[in-house]
Design a protein around this motif. Structure first.
Motif, mmCIF file in Angstrom:
data_model
loop_
_atom_site.group_PDB
_atom_site.id
_atom_site.type_symbol
_atom_site.label_atom_id
_atom_site.label_comp_id
_atom_site.label_asym_id
_atom_site.label_seq_id
_atom_site.Cartn_x
_atom_site.Cartn_y
_atom_site.Cartn_z
ATOM 1 N N THR A 54 -45.800 12.546 55.341
ATOM 2 C CA THR A 54 -45.733 12.034 56.707
ATOM 3 C C THR A 54 -45.435 10.543 56.658
ATOM 4 O O THR A 54 -45.557 9.895 55.615
ATOM 5 N N ARG A 55 -45.082 9.990 57.799
ATOM 6 C CA ARG A 55 -44.841 8.540 57.884
ATOM 7 C C ARG A 55 -46.100 7.783 57.506
ATOM 8 O O ARG A 55 -46.040 6.787 56.793
ATOM 9 N N GLU A 56 -47.240 8.258 57.958
ATOM 10 C CA GLU A 56 -48.510 7.601 57.642
ATOM 11 C C GLU A 56 -48.763 7.565 56.133
ATOM 12 O O GLU A 56 -49.202 6.552 55.594
ATOM 13 N N GLU A 57 -48.456 8.650 55.445
ATOM 14 C CA GLU A 57 -48.619 8.694 53.989
ATOM 15 C C GLU A 57 -47.658 7.721 53.300
ATOM 16 O O GLU A 57 -48.033 7.038 52.352
ATOM 17 N N ARG A 58 -46.425 7.658 53.785
ATOM 18 C CA ARG A 58 -45.447 6.734 53.204
ATOM 19 C C ARG A 58 -45.860 5.282 53.427
ATOM 20 O O ARG A 58 -45.645 4.425 52.576
ATOM 21 N N LEU A 59 -46.449 4.994 54.596
ATOM 22 C CA LEU A 59 -46.856 3.623 54.908
ATOM 23 C C LEU A 59 -47.908 3.089 53.950
ATOM 24 O O LEU A 59 -48.001 1.884 53.733
ATOM 25 N N LYS A 60 -48.676 3.981 53.335
ATOM 26 C CA LYS A 60 -49.661 3.541 52.336
ATOM 27 C C LYS A 60 -48.945 2.870 51.162
ATOM 28 O O LYS A 60 -49.455 1.913 50.593
ATOM 29 N N PHE A 61 -47.786 3.375 50.815
ATOM 30 C CA PHE A 61 -46.975 2.762 49.751
ATOM 31 C C PHE A 61 -46.228 1.543 50.280
ATOM 32 O O PHE A 61 -46.238 0.473 49.679
ATOM 33 N N LEU A 105 -34.381 -2.794 52.263
ATOM 34 C CA LEU A 105 -33.126 -2.376 51.629
ATOM 35 C C LEU A 105 -32.238 -1.595 52.597
ATOM 36 O O LEU A 105 -31.017 -1.707 52.552
ATOM 37 N N THR A 106 -32.876 -0.800 53.462
ATOM 38 C CA THR A 106 -32.113 0.059 54.367
ATOM 39 C C THR A 106 -32.287 -0.320 55.833
ATOM 40 O O THR A 106 -31.542 0.170 56.678
ATOM 41 N N ASN A 107 -33.289 -1.133 56.135
ATOM 42 C CA ASN A 107 -33.658 -1.485 57.503
ATOM 43 C C ASN A 107 -34.027 -0.236 58.314
ATOM 44 O O ASN A 107 -33.814 -0.173 59.514
ATOM 45 N N GLU A 108 -34.552 0.776 57.624
ATOM 46 C CA GLU A 108 -34.958 2.044 58.238
ATOM 47 C C GLU A 108 -36.352 2.419 57.746
ATOM 48 O O GLU A 108 -36.858 1.851 56.789
ATOM 49 N N TYR A 109 -36.950 3.432 58.413
ATOM 50 C CA TYR A 109 -38.212 3.985 57.942
ATOM 51 C C TYR A 109 -37.997 4.607 56.573
ATOM 52 O O TYR A 109 -36.910 5.104 56.264
ATOM 53 N N ALA A 110 -39.037 4.615 55.762
ATOM 54 C CA ALA A 110 -38.957 5.243 54.445
ATOM 55 C C ALA A 110 -38.750 6.748 54.598
ATOM 56 O O ALA A 110 -39.272 7.362 55.525
#
Length: 69
Positions: free
Chosen positions: A3-10, A29-34
């Motif tokens: 999830t986005r929340e899990e990615r935000l931890k990184f 690098l991408t100016n986008e969400y992971a």
């Protein structure tokens, strides 16, 4: 799939993070969400951000101990 929340931890402790005032934290690098799953190949640890996060976690843990939780 993460999830986005899990990615935000990184992302919150990565040197390549960038704050977009409209969207929140994005990759510089991408100016986008992971979009990675499990591991980001471009991750570079930000030691200062990691230290701040550990301090925050320890403070929360100590507060809970004092409150008896």
């Amino acid at each position: 799939m993460m999830t986005r929340e899990e990615r935000l931890k990184f992302c919150s402790i990565c040197q390549k993070r960038q704050m977009d005032m409209q969207r929140g934290l994005v990759c510089s690098l991408t100016n986008e969400y992971a979009t990675f799953d499990e591991k980001c190949t471009d991750f570079e640890a930000d030691e200062t951000a990691i230290a701040k996060e550990l301090t925050k976690q320890n403070t929360r843990k100590n507060c809970k101990k004092q409150e008896g939780f």
